[in-house]
Design a protein around this motif. Structure first.
Motif, PDB file in Angstrom:
ATOM      1  N   GLY A 146     -15.136  -0.834   5.232  1.00 18.83           N
ATOM      2  CA  GLY A 146     -16.161  -2.038   5.071  1.00 18.83           C
ATOM      3  C   GLY A 146     -15.526  -3.016   4.162  1.00 18.83           C
ATOM      4  O   GLY A 146     -14.462  -2.821   3.349  1.00 18.83           O
ATOM      5  N   GLY A 147     -16.326  -4.086   3.983  1.00 14.02           N
ATOM      6  CA  GLY A 147     -15.926  -4.932   3.019  1.00 14.02           C
ATOM      7  C   GLY A 147     -14.859  -6.073   3.660  1.00 14.02           C
ATOM      8  O   GLY A 147     -14.855  -6.134   4.815  1.00 14.02           O
ATOM      9  N   SER A 148     -14.611  -6.899   2.697  1.00 12.28           N
ATOM     10  CA  SER A 148     -13.465  -8.040   2.962  1.00 12.28           C
ATOM     11  C   SER A 148     -12.261  -7.497   3.882  1.00 12.28           C
ATOM     12  O   SER A 148     -11.709  -8.410   4.504  1.00 12.28           O
ATOM     13  CB  SER A 148     -13.299  -8.776   1.966  1.00 12.28           C
ATOM     14  N   LEU A 149     -11.891  -6.373   3.390  1.00  8.10           N
ATOM     15  CA  LEU A 149     -10.666  -5.640   4.240  1.00  8.10           C
ATOM     16  C   LEU A 149     -10.859  -4.799   5.270  1.00  8.10           C
ATOM     17  O   LEU A 149     -10.058  -4.171   5.715  1.00  8.10           O
ATOM     18  CB  LEU A 149      -9.733  -4.966   3.018  1.00  8.10           C
ATOM     19  N   ALA A 173      -6.876   5.223  -0.789  1.00 10.56           N
ATOM     20  CA  ALA A 173      -8.051   4.872  -0.043  1.00 10.56           C
ATOM     21  C   ALA A 173      -9.119   4.460  -0.709  1.00 10.56           C
ATOM     22  O   ALA A 173     -10.101   3.474  -0.518  1.00 10.56           O
ATOM     23  CB  ALA A 173      -8.268   5.812   1.012  1.00 10.56           C
ATOM     24  N   LEU A 174      -9.556   5.235  -1.666  1.00  9.24           N
ATOM     25  CA  LEU A 174     -10.824   5.097  -2.579  1.00  9.24           C
ATOM     26  C   LEU A 174     -10.944   3.862  -3.278  1.00  9.24           C
ATOM     27  O   LEU A 174     -11.804   3.101  -3.187  1.00  9.24           O
ATOM     28  CB  LEU A 174     -11.092   6.491  -3.181  1.00  9.24           C
ATOM     29  N   GLY A 175      -9.838   3.558  -4.002  1.00 11.51           N
ATOM     30  CA  GLY A 175      -9.792   2.320  -4.787  1.00 11.51           C
ATOM     31  C   GLY A 175      -9.646   1.300  -3.746  1.00 11.51           C
ATOM     32  O   GLY A 175     -10.149   0.089  -4.212  1.00 11.51           O
ATOM     33  N   ILE A 176      -8.984   1.229  -2.909  1.00 19.35           N
ATOM     34  CA  ILE A 176      -8.661   0.008  -1.819  1.00 19.35           C
ATOM     35  C   ILE A 176     -10.114  -0.231  -1.349  1.00 19.35           C
ATOM     36  O   ILE A 176     -10.415  -1.526  -1.242  1.00 19.35           O
ATOM     37  CB  ILE A 176      -7.659   0.057  -0.876  1.00 19.35           C
ATOM     38  N   ALA A 222       2.886   6.301  -4.796  1.00 16.71           N
ATOM     39  CA  ALA A 222       2.536   5.132  -5.698  1.00 16.71           C
ATOM     40  C   ALA A 222       3.412   3.600  -4.884  1.00 16.71           C
ATOM     41  O   ALA A 222       2.774   2.889  -5.000  1.00 16.71           O
ATOM     42  CB  ALA A 222       3.243   5.340  -7.081  1.00 16.71           C
ATOM     43  N   GLN A 223       4.663   4.115  -4.315  1.00 19.07           N
ATOM     44  CA  GLN A 223       5.356   3.003  -3.829  1.00 19.07           C
ATOM     45  C   GLN A 223       4.566   2.417  -2.429  1.00 19.07           C
ATOM     46  O   GLN A 223       4.429   1.355  -2.326  1.00 19.07           O
ATOM     47  CB  GLN A 223       6.669   3.318  -3.650  1.00 19.07           C
ATOM     48  N   ALA A 224       4.161   3.532  -1.806  1.00 16.20           N
ATOM     49  CA  ALA A 224       3.357   3.210  -0.456  1.00 16.20           C
ATOM     50  C   ALA A 224       2.104   2.481  -0.918  1.00 16.20           C
ATOM     51  O   ALA A 224       1.830   1.590  -0.390  1.00 16.20           O
ATOM     52  CB  ALA A 224       3.125   4.288   0.117  1.00 16.20           C
ATOM     53  N   LEU A 225       1.492   2.981  -2.051  1.00 16.47           N
ATOM     54  CA  LEU A 225       0.256   2.424  -2.291  1.00 16.47           C
ATOM     55  C   LEU A 225       0.494   0.912  -2.903  1.00 16.47           C
ATOM     56  O   LEU A 225      -0.226  -0.125  -2.485  1.00 16.47           O
ATOM     57  CB  LEU A 225      -0.190   3.012  -3.542  1.00 16.47           C
ATOM     58  N   ARG A 226       1.643   0.615  -3.516  1.00 19.37           N
ATOM     59  CA  ARG A 226       1.998  -0.913  -3.782  1.00 19.37           C
ATOM     60  C   ARG A 226       2.303  -1.669  -2.516  1.00 19.37           C
ATOM     61  O   ARG A 226       1.788  -2.708  -2.582  1.00 19.37           O
ATOM     62  CB  ARG A 226       3.044  -0.682  -4.877  1.00 19.37           C
ATOM     63  N   ALA A 227       3.063  -1.078  -1.697  1.00 18.07           N
ATOM     64  CA  ALA A 227       3.262  -1.883  -0.434  1.00 18.07           C
ATOM     65  C   ALA A 227       2.063  -2.150   0.281  1.00 18.07           C
ATOM     66  O   ALA A 227       1.759  -3.268   0.684  1.00 18.07           O
ATOM     67  CB  ALA A 227       4.378  -0.957   0.317  1.00 18.07           C
ATOM     68  N   ASN A 228       1.031  -1.143   0.291  1.00 18.02           N
ATOM     69  CA  ASN A 228      -0.384  -1.497   1.003  1.00 18.02           C
ATOM     70  C   ASN A 228      -1.100  -2.600   0.262  1.00 18.02           C
ATOM     71  O   ASN A 228      -1.548  -3.576   0.855  1.00 18.02           O
ATOM     72  CB  ASN A 228      -1.282  -0.093   1.129  1.00 18.02           C
ATOM     73  N   LEU A 229      -1.024  -2.508  -1.140  1.00 16.82           N
ATOM     74  CA  LEU A 229      -1.841  -3.588  -1.759  1.00 16.82           C
ATOM     75  C   LEU A 229      -0.997  -5.033  -1.694  1.00 16.82           C
ATOM     76  O   LEU A 229      -1.861  -5.885  -1.493  1.00 16.82           O
ATOM     77  CB  LEU A 229      -1.761  -3.147  -3.095  1.00 16.82           C
ATOM     78  N   LYS A 272      -2.675  -8.445   0.266  1.00 18.04           N
ATOM     79  CA  LYS A 272      -2.641  -9.542  -0.505  1.00 18.04           C
ATOM     80  C   LYS A 272      -3.692  -9.266  -1.512  1.00 18.04           C
ATOM     81  O   LYS A 272      -4.465 -10.537  -1.824  1.00 18.04           O
ATOM     82  CB  LYS A 272      -2.581 -10.783   0.241  1.00 18.04           C
ATOM     83  N   THR A 273      -4.046  -8.304  -2.119  1.00 13.77           N
ATOM     84  CA  THR A 273      -4.939  -8.154  -3.152  1.00 13.77           C
ATOM     85  C   THR A 273      -4.367  -8.120  -4.604  1.00 13.77           C
ATOM     86  O   THR A 273      -3.546  -7.095  -4.743  1.00 13.77           O
ATOM     87  CB  THR A 273      -5.959  -6.958  -2.943  1.00 13.77           C
ATOM     88  N   GLY A 274      -4.757  -8.931  -5.390  1.00 11.05           N
ATOM     89  CA  GLY A 274      -4.069  -8.807  -6.625  1.00 11.05           C
ATOM     90  C   GLY A 274      -5.271  -7.974  -7.687  1.00 11.05           C
ATOM     91  O   GLY A 274      -4.933  -8.105  -8.865  1.00 11.05           O
ATOM     92  N   ASP A 275      -6.120  -7.342  -7.048  1.00 14.48           N
ATOM     93  CA  ASP A 275      -7.165  -6.704  -8.012  1.00 14.48           C
ATOM     94  C   ASP A 275      -6.868  -5.220  -8.195  1.00 14.48           C
ATOM     95  O   ASP A 275      -7.678  -4.458  -8.816  1.00 14.48           O
ATOM     96  CB  ASP A 275      -8.398  -6.710  -7.345  1.00 14.48           C
ATOM     97  N   GLY A 276      -5.671  -4.724  -7.768  1.00 12.84           N
ATOM     98  CA  GLY A 276      -5.266  -3.507  -8.173  1.00 12.84           C
ATOM     99  C   GLY A 276      -3.949  -3.333  -8.890  1.00 12.84           C
ATOM    100  O   GLY A 276      -3.048  -4.186  -8.772  1.00 12.84           O
ATOM    101  N   ALA A 277      -3.755  -2.372  -9.682  1.00  7.60           N
ATOM    102  CA  ALA A 277      -2.531  -2.179 -10.584  1.00  7.60           C
ATOM    103  C   ALA A 277      -2.415  -0.513 -10.442  1.00  7.60           C
ATOM    104  O   ALA A 277      -3.162   0.156 -10.711  1.00  7.60           O
ATOM    105  CB  ALA A 277      -2.695  -2.572 -12.075  1.00  7.60           C
TER     106      ALA A 277
END
Length: 188
Positions: free
Chosen positions: A9-12, A58-61, A81-88, A92-97
């Motif tokens: 759901g949502g923008s993504l 998945a929950l945070g995204i 963590a690397q896979a998560l960074r690559a997905n973010l 193109k979302t800058g809302d996750g660290a």
């Protein structure tokens, strides 16, 4: 990368997340995420969220996709963590660290209160009580934070007494529950 899951759901919406083939990595099923985010819809806009034991993220995204302000992802496995960074980055979302750290060690650090926490540790490790105590006692939760807890179907973990069950469900081998933190009243 051995699999993919979809943001629902949502923008993504319909974006695919690459999922590495790692032992113990168990993405939250689509059906459970759909139910959870229906429950969370009224309180997501602009919320600061913590995806503890993030795994695929998945929950945070999904939270970012649906309007959360920022999400801090904590994952102990460097490859996940690397896979998560690559997905973010790909989304193109800058809302996750993303922070590579053991969840318990992370919670021993300097706290920042979050309005929403996803608590979904590896089932085999039985970390719910210890992580919940640290979240509560160390200042990681906003006064009336929402806490999502995912556990095995027949296991309701011991959680702080001021976490009130809001909604719960079961799907397959999973129990999913949403709690609301109530400020503890001083004893008189």
């Amino acid at each position: 990368m051995n699999g993919r899951i979809r943001i629902i759901g949502g923008s993504l919406r319909n974006s695919r997340l690459e999922v590495p083939d790692l032992p113990g990595l168990r993405p939250t099923p689509e059906r459970v995420r759909e139910t959870l985010f229906n429950w969370l819809a009224p309180m997501l806009a602009g919320v600061r969220a913590l995806d503890l034991c993030a795994g695929t993220g998945a929950l945070g995204i999904e939270a970012i996709s649906r309007g959360a302000g920022t999400v801090r992802f904590v994952e102990r496995d460097a490859r996940a963590a690397q896979a998560l960074r690559a997905n973010l980055a790909r989304l193109k979302t800058g809302d996750g660290a993303v922070t590579v750290a053991d969840a318990a060690a992370f919670l021993d650090g300097t706290p920042t209160p979050f309005g929403l926490v996803f608590l979904d540790p590896p089932f085999a490790d039985d970390l719910w009580p210890a992580l919940a105590r640290k979240l509560e006692a160390h200042g990681w939760l906003a006064e009336q934070a929402w806490i999502y807890v995912e556990s095995p179907r027949d296991h309701a973990p011991a959680l702080p007494s001021n976490w009130t069950l809001h909604r719960e469900g079961r799907a397959g081998e999973v129990r999913h529950a949403l709690y609301r933190r109530c400020p503890e009243l001083p004893l008189s």
